[in-house]
Design a protein around this motif. Structure first.
Motif, PDB file in Angstrom:
ATOM      1  N   ALA A 141       0.915  -1.269   0.031  1.00 17.12           N
ATOM      2  CA  ALA A 141      -0.044  -0.113   0.192  1.00 17.12           C
ATOM      3  C   ALA A 141       0.914   1.244   0.405  1.00 17.12           C
ATOM      4  CB  ALA A 141      -0.567  -0.147   1.328  1.00 17.12           C
ATOM      5  N   GLY A 142       1.785   1.239   0.545  1.00 16.44           N
ATOM      6  CA  GLY A 142       2.853   2.281   0.718  1.00 16.44           C
ATOM      7  C   GLY A 142       3.599   2.900  -0.350  1.00 16.44           C
ATOM      8  N   LEU A 143       3.810   1.248  -1.010  1.00 16.69           N
ATOM      9  CA  LEU A 143       4.114   1.624  -2.608  1.00 16.69           C
ATOM     10  C   LEU A 143       3.314   1.720  -3.244  1.00 16.69           C
ATOM     11  CD1 LEU A 143       6.984  -1.722  -2.571  1.00 16.69           C
ATOM     12  CD2 LEU A 143       7.922   0.964  -2.523  1.00 16.69           C
ATOM     13  N   PHE A 144       2.681   1.562  -3.715  1.00 16.12           N
ATOM     14  CA  PHE A 144       1.268   2.751  -4.463  1.00 16.12           C
ATOM     15  C   PHE A 144       1.193   3.985  -3.703  1.00 16.12           C
ATOM     16  CE2 PHE A 144      -0.059  -1.807  -5.452  1.00 16.12           C
ATOM     17  CZ  PHE A 144      -0.204  -1.595  -7.381  1.00 16.12           C
ATOM     18  N   GLU A 145       1.562   4.148  -2.361  1.00 21.33           N
ATOM     19  CA  GLU A 145       1.231   5.717  -2.252  1.00 21.33           C
ATOM     20  C   GLU A 145       2.589   6.364  -2.370  1.00 21.33           C
ATOM     21  OE1 GLU A 145       0.950   8.744   1.666  1.00 21.33           O
ATOM     22  OE2 GLU A 145       1.896   6.765   1.701  1.00 21.33           O
ATOM     23  N   VAL A 146       3.389   5.522  -3.181  1.00 24.63           N
ATOM     24  CA  VAL A 146       4.621   6.852  -3.452  1.00 24.63           C
ATOM     25  C   VAL A 146       4.274   6.940  -4.936  1.00 24.63           C
ATOM     26  CG1 VAL A 146       7.215   5.689  -4.471  1.00 24.63           C
ATOM     27  CG2 VAL A 146       7.131   5.303  -2.496  1.00 24.63           C
ATOM     28  N   LEU A 160       1.848  12.879  -8.940  1.00 29.59           N
ATOM     29  CA  LEU A 160       0.616  14.412  -9.151  1.00 29.59           C
ATOM     30  C   LEU A 160       0.852  16.015  -9.637  1.00 29.59           C
ATOM     31  CD1 LEU A 160      -1.688  15.744  -7.784  1.00 29.59           C
ATOM     32  CD2 LEU A 160      -0.641  15.824  -5.704  1.00 29.59           C
ATOM     33  N   ASP A 161       2.263  15.724  -9.826  1.00 32.38           N
ATOM     34  CA  ASP A 161       2.811  17.060 -10.182  1.00 32.38           C
ATOM     35  C   ASP A 161       2.292  16.541 -12.269  1.00 32.38           C
ATOM     36  OD1 ASP A 161       4.939  14.517 -10.337  1.00 32.38           O
ATOM     37  OD2 ASP A 161       6.287  16.623 -10.927  1.00 32.38           O
ATOM     38  N   SER A 162       2.845  15.359 -12.833  1.00 30.63           N
ATOM     39  CA  SER A 162       2.321  15.078 -14.121  1.00 30.63           C
ATOM     40  C   SER A 162       0.924  15.002 -14.223  1.00 30.63           C
ATOM     41  CB  SER A 162       2.287  13.873 -13.820  1.00 30.63           C
ATOM     42  OG  SER A 162       3.971  13.267 -13.953  1.00 30.63           O
ATOM     43  N   LEU A 216      -5.412   9.467 -14.787  1.00 32.40           N
ATOM     44  CA  LEU A 216      -6.068   7.966 -14.407  1.00 32.40           C
ATOM     45  C   LEU A 216      -5.017   6.769 -13.559  1.00 32.40           C
ATOM     46  CD1 LEU A 216      -8.077   7.565 -17.373  1.00 32.40           C
ATOM     47  CD2 LEU A 216      -8.860   8.297 -15.461  1.00 32.40           C
ATOM     48  N   GLY A 217      -4.145   6.879 -13.595  1.00 33.64           N
ATOM     49  CA  GLY A 217      -2.730   6.317 -12.936  1.00 33.64           C
ATOM     50  C   GLY A 217      -3.041   6.808 -11.404  1.00 33.64           C
ATOM     51  N   PHE A 218      -2.639   8.687 -10.720  1.00 35.39           N
ATOM     52  CA  PHE A 218      -2.721   8.918 -10.202  1.00 35.39           C
ATOM     53  C   PHE A 218      -4.586   8.307  -9.645  1.00 35.39           C
ATOM     54  CE2 PHE A 218      -5.421  11.746  -7.337  1.00 35.39           C
ATOM     55  CZ  PHE A 218      -3.755  11.908  -6.252  1.00 35.39           C
ATOM     56  N   LEU A 219      -5.332   8.614 -10.343  1.00 34.18           N
ATOM     57  CA  LEU A 219      -6.650   7.656  -9.385  1.00 34.18           C
ATOM     58  C   LEU A 219      -6.220   6.352  -9.125  1.00 34.18           C
ATOM     59  CD1 LEU A 219      -9.370  10.269 -11.079  1.00 34.18           C
ATOM     60  CD2 LEU A 219      -8.723  10.711  -8.942  1.00 34.18           C
ATOM     61  N   VAL A 220      -6.248   5.222 -10.292  1.00 33.34           N
ATOM     62  CA  VAL A 220      -6.381   3.845  -9.969  1.00 33.34           C
ATOM     63  C   VAL A 220      -4.856   3.410  -8.685  1.00 33.34           C
ATOM     64  CG1 VAL A 220      -5.497   2.261 -10.891  1.00 33.34           C
ATOM     65  CG2 VAL A 220      -7.280   3.821 -11.559  1.00 33.34           C
ATOM     66  N   THR A 221      -3.807   4.127  -8.561  1.00 33.84           N
ATOM     67  CA  THR A 221      -2.936   4.307  -7.698  1.00 33.84           C
ATOM     68  C   THR A 221      -3.425   4.458  -6.331  1.00 33.84           C
ATOM     69  OG1 THR A 221      -1.515   5.709  -7.992  1.00 33.84           O
ATOM     70  CG2 THR A 221      -1.187   3.547  -9.329  1.00 33.84           C
ATOM     71  N   LEU A 222      -3.675   5.614  -6.397  1.00 39.67           N
ATOM     72  CA  LEU A 222      -4.592   6.276  -5.280  1.00 39.67           C
ATOM     73  C   LEU A 222      -5.336   5.070  -4.720  1.00 39.67           C
ATOM     74  CD1 LEU A 222      -5.351   8.624  -2.942  1.00 39.67           C
ATOM     75  CD2 LEU A 222      -6.956   9.452  -4.543  1.00 39.67           C
ATOM     76  N   GLY A 242       4.421   7.234   6.473  1.00 46.60           N
ATOM     77  CA  GLY A 242       6.006   7.247   6.110  1.00 46.60           C
ATOM     78  C   GLY A 242       7.172   6.840   4.709  1.00 46.60           C
ATOM     79  N   ILE A 243       5.947   6.016   4.612  1.00 47.91           N
ATOM     80  CA  ILE A 243       6.120   5.207   2.885  1.00 47.91           C
ATOM     81  C   ILE A 243       6.665   6.388   2.329  1.00 47.91           C
ATOM     82  CG2 ILE A 243       6.333   2.728   1.082  1.00 47.91           C
ATOM     83  CD1 ILE A 243       5.588   1.359   3.926  1.00 47.91           C
ATOM     84  N   GLY A 244       5.512   6.791   1.966  1.00 54.31           N
ATOM     85  CA  GLY A 244       5.294   7.613   1.155  1.00 54.31           C
ATOM     86  C   GLY A 244       5.844   8.316   1.095  1.00 54.31           C
TER      87      GLY A 244
END
Length: 105
Positions: A9-14, A20-22, A33-39, A64-66
């Motif tokens: 889950a933390g890796l997906f947060e990364v 986000l900036d992209s 879409l990538g942001f929303l799916v991984t979120l 913390g991982i994120g």
């Protein structure tokens, strides 16, 4: 198993934090879409992990991982500057995450 799920889950947060900036303020379709799916994946896995891990512990480790991961992606992939103070602070954050994990019931 819950700790492994929490780490994933933390890796997906990364990933979502790094995308986000992209998105350019959610004006670009594919990064958005990538942001929303991984979120969504990250949040779902966090919710699964916190069925077993206390929410305070799970959330602290997840954040913390994120934070550490997004910092590293910024520096090593996106070319962000990192001063010695930031590196020391991130090292302290890593130490704190490990301490939270080691002291978890």
């Amino acid at each position: 198993m819950a700790w492994i799920i929490l780490i994933v889950a933390g890796l997906f947060e990364v990933v979502w934090a790094s995308l986000l900036d992209s998105t350019r303020g959610f004006t670009r379709l594919w990064p958005s879409l990538g942001f929303l799916v991984t979120l969504a994946i990250s949040m779902y896995l966090l919710s699964v992990a916190t069925r077993t891990i206390p929410i305070g512990t799970g959330y602290a480790v997840w954040v913390g991982i994120g934070a550490v991961g997004a910092f590293l992606v910024g520096v090593f992939v996106k070319g962000d500057d990192a001063g010695i103070g930031q590196v020391v602070a991130i090292a302290g954050l890593v130490a704190a995450i490990i301490a939270v994990k080691l002291t978890a019931a």
